[in-house]
Enzyme design. Structure first.
Site, PDB file in Angstrom:
ATOM      1  N   PRO A  86       0.824  -1.211   0.000  1.00 53.45           N
ATOM      2  CA  PRO A  86       0.000   0.000   0.000  1.00 53.45           C
ATOM      3  C   PRO A  86       0.863   1.268   0.000  1.00 53.45           C
ATOM      4  CG  PRO A  86      -0.680  -1.505   1.747  1.00 53.45           C
ATOM      5  CD  PRO A  86       0.600  -2.032   1.203  1.00 53.45           C
ATOM      6  N   GLU A 113       1.558  -7.714   8.071  1.00 53.72           N
ATOM      7  CA  GLU A 113       1.821  -6.264   7.990  1.00 53.72           C
ATOM      8  C   GLU A 113       2.913  -5.945   6.973  1.00 53.72           C
ATOM      9  OE1 GLU A 113      -1.189  -5.870  10.033  1.00 53.72           O
ATOM     10  OE2 GLU A 113      -0.103  -4.034   9.559  1.00 53.72           O
ATOM     11  N   ARG A 155      -0.441  -8.807 -21.214  1.00 58.67           N
ATOM     12  CA  ARG A 155      -1.264  -8.506 -22.399  1.00 58.67           C
ATOM     13  C   ARG A 155      -0.530  -7.563 -23.365  1.00 58.67           C
ATOM     14  NH1 ARG A 155      -3.945  -3.704 -22.420  1.00 58.67           N
ATOM     15  NH2 ARG A 155      -5.658  -4.443 -23.730  1.00 58.67           N
ATOM     16  N   ASP A 170      -6.812   0.797 -26.084  1.00 58.95           N
ATOM     17  CA  ASP A 170      -7.595   0.703 -24.860  1.00 58.95           C
ATOM     18  C   ASP A 170      -7.330   1.902 -23.951  1.00 58.95           C
ATOM     19  OD1 ASP A 170      -5.522  -1.949 -23.507  1.00 58.95           O
ATOM     20  OD2 ASP A 170      -5.185   0.185 -23.683  1.00 58.95           O
TER      21      ASP A 170
HETATM   22  C1  LIG Z   1       1.002  -7.361   3.288  1.00 56.51           C
HETATM   23  O1  LIG Z   1       1.010  -7.278   1.876  1.00 56.51           O
HETATM   24  C2  LIG Z   1       0.121  -6.389   1.302  1.00 56.51           C
HETATM   25  C3  LIG Z   1      -0.978  -5.938   2.016  1.00 56.51           C
HETATM   26  C4  LIG Z   1      -1.843  -5.030   1.401  1.00 56.51           C
HETATM   27  C5  LIG Z   1      -1.605  -4.583   0.094  1.00 56.51           C
HETATM   28  N1  LIG Z   1      -2.346  -3.674  -0.639  1.00 56.51           N
HETATM   29  C6  LIG Z   1      -1.823  -3.437  -1.826  1.00 56.51           C
HETATM   30  C7  LIG Z   1      -2.367  -2.483  -2.816  1.00 56.51           C
HETATM   31  O2  LIG Z   1      -1.727  -2.296  -3.872  1.00 56.51           O
HETATM   32  O3  LIG Z   1      -3.436  -1.919  -2.531  1.00 56.51           O
HETATM   33  S1  LIG Z   1      -0.431  -4.316  -2.143  1.00 56.51           S
HETATM   34  C8  LIG Z   1      -0.492  -5.066  -0.578  1.00 56.51           C
HETATM   35  C9  LIG Z   1       0.389  -5.970   0.001  1.00 56.51           C
END
Ligand SMILES: COc1ccc2nc(C(=O)O)sc2c1
Length: 240
Positions: A86, A113, A155, A170
């Site tokens: 994230p 986490e 792709r 696209d």
């Molecule tokens: C713990 O590993 C994670 C957890 C949440 C997460 N969310 C992602 C996203 O790109 O929204 S990649 C990702 C990897």
């Protein structure tokens, strides 16, 4: 292109072997190898996580296991290591195109986490490391993000799409959202296909499609218009 994925849930990636992507793998247009991270554990419980230093909720993935996995998988060369998180930079169509030009990608799927930061810092000593996010929301792990990225990248590889023009037309390829599409019948539940699309006038059709893409982008993703390179919009576009 060679793709390796490391995960504690290898079966999560099975859908990548279906349909178009599955056929591309069968045709040797790319290779996909999925590895169970627990293969590099040495304890009876096959532990891959531990409590976080500094306290806080959840668990962190152990550096030793990841270190051994990446040492073995990356021993024969220098792939680009892609770590979904994230906290990563946004994964966009431009990034997909960048990745499609790479000979070898290794995806590291975090869970809990996340992965101990030293795994990425150590890997960065010997290969490019990318932390990327597929969107402003948080998933449970990296596997779904990897599936999104592998599909978006694969792709674009030569020969994967039946019609290469599809990838050029696209959404996002020219910086705009794609406009609406129609097929037979001409009228369906009293909704008619726009006349211009049945006119046979390809100049008018191309113009109409461009105008539809501009309008849709303006209303739904004005940020994409702001990001267009200088000169991307001609006089007619700007008059819309
Ligand atoms: C713990 O590993 C994670 C957890 C949440 C997460 N969310 C992602 C996203 O790109 O929204 S990649 C990702 C990897």
């Amino acid at each position: 292109m060679r793709i390796d994925v490391v995960t504690i849930f290898p079966e999560y990636l099975d859908p990548l072997r279906q349909a178009l992507l599955g056929r591309a793998i069968d045709r040797g247009l790319l290779t996909l190898d999925v590895h169970d991270l627990r293969a590099w554990t040495h304890d009876v419980h096959k532990a891959v996580d531990d409590s976080p230093y500094g306290g806080g909720p959840g668990m962190v993935m152990k550096p030793q296991v990841w270190g051994e996995a990446l040492d073995e998988l990356c021993a024969s060369g220098t792939p680009r290591l892609v770590v979904p998180t994230p906290a990563g930079r946004p994964f966009t169509q431009a990034v997909a195109r960048e990745y499609a030009a790479q000979p070898w990608l290794v995806f590291a799927c975090g869970r809990y986490e996340g992965i101990d930061q030293r795994v990425l810092d150590d890997a960065a000593r010997r290969m490019p490391v990318d932390e990327v996010s597929i969107g402003d929301y948080v998933l449970v792990g990296g596997e779904v993000a990897v599936m999104v990225m592998v599909e978006a990248v694969a792709r674009l590889l030569p020969g994967v799409l039946g019609n290469p023009a599809s990838a050029e037309q696209d959404s996002f390829s020219d910086g705009l959202l794609e406009g609406p599409s129609y097929t037979r019948p001409e009228v369906w539940r009293d909704l008619a296909v726009p006349d211009v699309l049945r006119s046979g006038n390809h100049g008018a059709i191309d113009r109409w499609r461009r105008d539809q893409a501009l309008a849709r982008t303006f209303h739904r993703r004005p940020d994409l218009l702001d990001a267009l390179p200088e000169g991307a919009l001609d006089k007619h576009d700007r008059a819309q």
